[in-house]
Design a protein around this motif. Structure first.
Motif, PDB file in Angstrom:
ATOM      1  N   MET A   1      14.466   8.792   6.755  1.00 29.40           N
ATOM      2  CA  MET A   1      12.817   8.394   5.972  1.00 29.40           C
ATOM      3  C   MET A   1      13.526   6.866   5.648  1.00 29.40           C
ATOM      4  SD  MET A   1      11.208   9.249   2.459  1.00 29.40           S
ATOM      5  CE  MET A   1      12.196  11.085   2.112  1.00 29.40           C
ATOM      6  N   ASN A   2      12.801   5.581   5.823  1.00 27.00           N
ATOM      7  CA  ASN A   2      13.097   4.651   5.809  1.00 27.00           C
ATOM      8  C   ASN A   2      12.287   3.767   4.825  1.00 27.00           C
ATOM      9  OD1 ASN A   2      10.472   4.513   5.950  1.00 27.00           O
ATOM     10  ND2 ASN A   2      10.282   2.621   7.751  1.00 27.00           N
ATOM     11  N   GLU A   3      13.244   2.927   4.547  1.00 20.23           N
ATOM     12  CA  GLU A   3      13.248   2.463   2.243  1.00 20.23           C
ATOM     13  C   GLU A   3      11.625   2.126   2.303  1.00 20.23           C
ATOM     14  OE1 GLU A   3      14.280   1.358  -0.036  1.00 20.23           O
ATOM     15  OE2 GLU A   3      15.987   2.919   1.223  1.00 20.23           O
ATOM     16  N   LEU A   4      10.800   1.763   3.327  1.00 23.30           N
ATOM     17  CA  LEU A   4       9.315   1.926   3.687  1.00 23.30           C
ATOM     18  C   LEU A   4       8.511   3.183   2.743  1.00 23.30           C
ATOM     19  CD1 LEU A   4       7.162  -0.896   3.414  1.00 23.30           C
ATOM     20  CD2 LEU A   4       6.593   0.017   5.067  1.00 23.30           C
ATOM     21  N   GLY A   5       9.165   4.331   4.192  1.00 19.75           N
ATOM     22  CA  GLY A   5       8.619   4.985   3.186  1.00 19.75           C
ATOM     23  C   GLY A   5       8.495   5.667   1.771  1.00 19.75           C
ATOM     24  N   LYS A   6       9.352   5.515   1.831  1.00 23.57           N
ATOM     25  CA  LYS A   6      10.796   5.630  -0.093  1.00 23.57           C
ATOM     26  C   LYS A   6       9.731   5.573  -0.832  1.00 23.57           C
ATOM     27  CE  LYS A   6      15.209   6.501   1.061  1.00 23.57           C
ATOM     28  NZ  LYS A   6      16.381   6.051   1.418  1.00 23.57           N
ATOM     29  N   LYS A   7       8.907   4.178  -0.670  1.00 23.14           N
ATOM     30  CA  LYS A   7       8.765   3.312  -1.630  1.00 23.14           C
ATOM     31  C   LYS A   7       7.228   4.231  -1.766  1.00 23.14           C
ATOM     32  CE  LYS A   7       7.592  -1.410  -3.009  1.00 23.14           C
ATOM     33  NZ  LYS A   7       7.115  -2.306  -2.165  1.00 23.14           N
ATOM     34  N   LEU A   8       6.654   4.517  -0.262  1.00 23.22           N
ATOM     35  CA  LEU A   8       5.145   4.605  -0.288  1.00 23.22           C
ATOM     36  C   LEU A   8       4.884   5.806  -1.062  1.00 23.22           C
ATOM     37  CD1 LEU A   8       3.751   3.095   3.175  1.00 23.22           C
ATOM     38  CD2 LEU A   8       2.756   2.348   1.460  1.00 23.22           C
ATOM     39  N   ALA A   9       5.950   6.644  -0.188  1.00 28.04           N
ATOM     40  CA  ALA A   9       6.035   8.377  -1.249  1.00 28.04           C
ATOM     41  C   ALA A   9       6.075   8.179  -2.685  1.00 28.04           C
ATOM     42  CB  ALA A   9       7.101   9.531  -0.562  1.00 28.04           C
ATOM     43  N   ARG A  10       6.322   7.365  -2.978  1.00 26.15           N
ATOM     44  CA  ARG A  10       7.418   7.421  -4.566  1.00 26.15           C
ATOM     45  C   ARG A  10       5.924   6.849  -5.235  1.00 26.15           C
ATOM     46  NH1 ARG A  10      10.275   2.644  -6.114  1.00 26.15           N
ATOM     47  NH2 ARG A  10       8.202   2.052  -6.323  1.00 26.15           N
ATOM     48  N   ILE A  11       5.004   5.447  -4.574  1.00 25.37           N
ATOM     49  CA  ILE A  11       3.698   4.789  -5.640  1.00 25.37           C
ATOM     50  C   ILE A  11       3.089   6.346  -5.004  1.00 25.37           C
ATOM     51  CG2 ILE A  11       1.857   2.945  -4.885  1.00 25.37           C
ATOM     52  CD1 ILE A  11       3.770   1.910  -3.850  1.00 25.37           C
ATOM     53  N   ALA A  12       2.348   6.843  -3.905  1.00 25.34           N
ATOM     54  CA  ALA A  12       1.366   7.797  -3.577  1.00 25.34           C
ATOM     55  C   ALA A  12       1.469   8.958  -4.181  1.00 25.34           C
ATOM     56  CB  ALA A  12       0.990   8.318  -2.070  1.00 25.34           C
ATOM     57  N   PHE A  13       2.855   9.750  -3.942  1.00 29.49           N
ATOM     58  CA  PHE A  13       2.856  11.440  -5.238  1.00 29.49           C
ATOM     59  C   PHE A  13       3.575  10.963  -6.290  1.00 29.49           C
ATOM     60  CE2 PHE A  13       3.703  11.802  -0.010  1.00 29.49           C
ATOM     61  CZ  PHE A  13       2.696  12.200   0.467  1.00 29.49           C
ATOM     62  N   ASP A  14       4.140  10.149  -6.790  1.00 28.78           N
ATOM     63  CA  ASP A  14       5.408  10.305  -8.160  1.00 28.78           C
ATOM     64  C   ASP A  14       3.895   9.920  -9.007  1.00 28.78           C
ATOM     65  OD1 ASP A  14       6.559  11.976  -6.703  1.00 28.78           O
ATOM     66  OD2 ASP A  14       8.419  10.303  -6.790  1.00 28.78           O
ATOM     67  N   GLU A  15       3.548   8.174  -8.271  1.00 30.02           N
ATOM     68  CA  GLU A  15       3.014   7.174  -9.956  1.00 30.02           C
ATOM     69  C   GLU A  15       1.372   7.798  -9.974  1.00 30.02           C
ATOM     70  OE1 GLU A  15       3.606   3.545  -8.571  1.00 30.02           O
ATOM     71  OE2 GLU A  15       5.711   3.828  -8.862  1.00 30.02           O
ATOM     72  N   ARG A  16       0.970   8.012  -8.550  1.00 28.55           N
ATOM     73  CA  ARG A  16      -0.727   7.901  -8.454  1.00 28.55           C
ATOM     74  C   ARG A  16      -1.610   9.431  -7.987  1.00 28.55           C
ATOM     75  NH1 ARG A  16      -1.777   2.308  -5.353  1.00 28.55           N
ATOM     76  NH2 ARG A  16      -0.488   1.340  -6.824  1.00 28.55           N
ATOM     77  N   GLY A  17      -0.243   9.837  -8.116  1.00 31.32           N
ATOM     78  CA  GLY A  17      -0.700  12.390  -8.527  1.00 31.32           C
ATOM     79  C   GLY A  17      -1.268  11.801  -6.344  1.00 31.32           C
ATOM     80  N   ALA A  18      -1.146  11.705  -5.671  1.00 29.03           N
ATOM     81  CA  ALA A  18      -1.817  12.091  -4.258  1.00 29.03           C
ATOM     82  C   ALA A  18      -1.068  13.403  -3.572  1.00 29.03           C
ATOM     83  CB  ALA A  18      -1.833  10.941  -3.148  1.00 29.03           C
ATOM     84  N   ASP A  19      -2.343  13.988  -2.932  1.00 32.96           N
ATOM     85  CA  ASP A  19      -2.420  15.405  -2.209  1.00 32.96           C
ATOM     86  C   ASP A  19      -1.554  14.520  -1.063  1.00 32.96           C
ATOM     87  OD1 ASP A  19      -2.306  16.800  -4.127  1.00 32.96           O
ATOM     88  OD2 ASP A  19      -4.349  16.275  -3.975  1.00 32.96           O
ATOM     89  N   TYR A  20      -1.839  14.021  -0.320  1.00 27.45           N
ATOM     90  CA  TYR A  20      -2.386  13.427   1.144  1.00 27.45           C
ATOM     91  C   TYR A  20      -1.802  11.797   0.982  1.00 27.45           C
ATOM     92  CZ  TYR A  20      -4.245  17.920   1.916  1.00 27.45           C
ATOM     93  OH  TYR A  20      -4.406  19.135   2.407  1.00 27.45           O
ATOM     94  N   LEU A  21      -0.913  11.958   2.014  1.00 25.51           N
ATOM     95  CA  LEU A  21      -0.529  10.220   2.817  1.00 25.51           C
ATOM     96  C   LEU A  21      -0.550  10.182   3.494  1.00 25.51           C
ATOM     97  CD1 LEU A  21       0.221   7.412   2.387  1.00 25.51           C
ATOM     98  CD2 LEU A  21       2.526   8.399   2.189  1.00 25.51           C
ATOM     99  N   LEU A  22      -1.825   8.666   3.680  1.00 28.58           N
ATOM    100  CA  LEU A  22      -2.261   8.318   5.472  1.00 28.58           C
ATOM    101  C   LEU A  22      -1.755   7.348   5.383  1.00 28.58           C
ATOM    102  CD1 LEU A  22      -4.063   9.185   8.070  1.00 28.58           C
ATOM    103  CD2 LEU A  22      -5.555   8.105   6.847  1.00 28.58           C
ATOM    104  N   ALA A  23      -1.060   7.305   6.879  1.00 30.63           N
ATOM    105  CA  ALA A  23      -0.296   5.993   7.346  1.00 30.63           C
ATOM    106  C   ALA A  23       0.256   5.929   8.814  1.00 30.63           C
ATOM    107  CB  ALA A  23       0.978   5.722   6.026  1.00 30.63           C
TER     108      ALA A  23
END
Lengths: 266, 139
Positions: A1-23
């Motif tokens: 997992m790269n830095e960007l992946g970590k950041k996106l996963a954090r924003i999407a799943f932890d902060e905003r409560g998403a179930d899926y991330l499209l990237a």
């Protein structure tokens, strides 16, 4: 997992409560759009490609009956989603937008006048480009020269339908361009009418993402044509596509009331 | 050199303009013979696609005639036309075709004289503009 992946996963799943991330994700040296489930390894996410995810989202949306989907969105994707949501093709509550600001090169590529998303999560906001050099040039030309210019451009069309397929706001079930009345089965390049009909249909929903121009195999400056049409719409009706609330003038009466069958008319 | 005789397509709505054209004919009003009338159920059923296609195929001018605003048989049909046709004109301008080749006007069933006037003026205008530049264009 790269830095960007970590950041996106954090924003999407932890902060905003998403179930899926499209990237866009890189695997074995190839970059492709992918749907990342919650808890899954996000992998090497890339955002430096000028590729729109809204089209992918429109395709998979009917197949994801539950859960909220986070999408990496540029300003143009955001506007495209506004157009789609206005026509009741998606539910706003099920979407989470992660704002991506375009780099200076990307802004220059699209001659974009509105490159900053409403909330910047990734990247830095860059200044918009005020005018399209080709449009300025065409405006100064005489009518005959303009016709000659577009004739020589449209001659390069090989009817691949790339502009239609990759357009995030082309969402009709039956495309009028596939009707043989307007685009005969035989004959390449298609006639002038092909591009005019497309212009007409995009006139109230084009959000100037430039996907048509980038996907055009012949390199026709389609984005300039769209920009010209959008400028006309703005002058005539004061309407700009991509607004959250404003209804297209083609869907209202002259007094501004919604037409009876106010569903999306193409 | 022979005089340029334009070919003009007039889309007339069934409820007003076609009846207006009928009245003009019955009243024996003199009109230029360049106009081909196409009867449609409503001016809103004239898709801009048809306008583009006829111009691309070499028609010199397209007239779209409908009921006056407020008199539409389908209530808001001509509202749609009133918005679509100006956009189509602008798009034609953008690719270098004179937007005066497309004209939108309202003719009611009682306006035989107006029909004659619209047709005569439009034919004169197109004669001034010359042949359709797209006629010779081979893409």
């Amino acid at each position: 997992m790269n830095e960007l992946g970590k950041k996106l996963a954090r924003i999407a799943f932890d902060e905003r409560g998403a179930d899926y991330l499209l990237a866009m994700r890189e695997e074995h040296g190839n970059v492709a759009p992918s749907m990342i489930r919650k808890g899954e390894d996000a992998g090497d996410v890339r955002v430096d490609l000028p590729y729109q995810l809204v089209n992918i989202l429109s395709n998979i949306y009917p197949w994801v009956p539950k859960g909220r989907i986070a999408v990496v969105c540029r300003r143009c994707d955001e506007k495209a989603l506004n157009e789609i949501i206005k026509r009741n093709l998606m539910d706003r509550d099920r979407l989470i937008l992660i704002g991506l600001a375009c780099t200076r090169e990307q802004v220059a590529l699209c001659r974009c006048s509105d490159p900053v998303p409403s909330k910047v999560d990734i990247g830095e906001a860059n200044a918009p480009v005020r005018e399209d050099p080709l449009m300025v040039k065409l405006d100064s030309m005489s009518q005959q020269d303009r016709l000659k210019f577009w004739t020589s451009e449209f001659r390069k069309c090989n009817k691949c339908f790339g502009c239609t397929l990759n357009c995030p706001v082309c969402f009709c079930d039956d495309c009028v361009l596939e009707e043989h009345t307007f685009t005969p089965e035989l004959g390449i390049p298609p006639s002038f009418a092909f591009h005019l009909v497309r212009s007409m249909h995009m006139s109230d929903k084009c959000i100037e993402c430039g996907e048509c121009e980038r996907s055009c195999a012949g390199g026709i400056p389609l984005l300039t044509l769209r920009k010209m049409a959008n400028r006309d719409m703005k002058r005539m009706f004061g309407y700009e596509a991509g607004d959250k609330e404003k209804v297209s003038p083609l869907l209202t009466t002259l007094e501004g009331k919604l037409l009876e069958d106010g569903e999306h008319v193409c | 050199m022979t005089e340029f005789n334009p070919t003009i397509l007039a889309f007339c709505c069934n409820w007003c303009s076609y009846a207006g054209a009928d009245l003009a004919g019955v009243s024996r009003l003199q009109m230029p013979p360049n106009v081909h009338v196409v009867r449609v159920m409503c001016s809103a059923s004239v898709k801009p696609e048809y306008i583009f296609k006829s111009l691309v195929q070499g028609i010199d001018g397209v007239l779209v005639l409908g009921c006056h605003i407020g008199d539409c048989h389908y209530l808001t049909g001509n509202h749609r036309t009133a918005k679509r046709v100006p956009i189509a004109q602008k798009l034609l301008d953008d690719v270098g075709v004179d937007s005066r080749r497309v004209k939108l006007d309202w003719v009611s069933a009682a306006e035989g004289e107006k029909f004659q006037q619209v047709i005569t003026e439009f034919v004169d205008e197109i004669k001034g503009l010359g042949p359709n530049p797209m006629r010779g264009v081979r893409l």
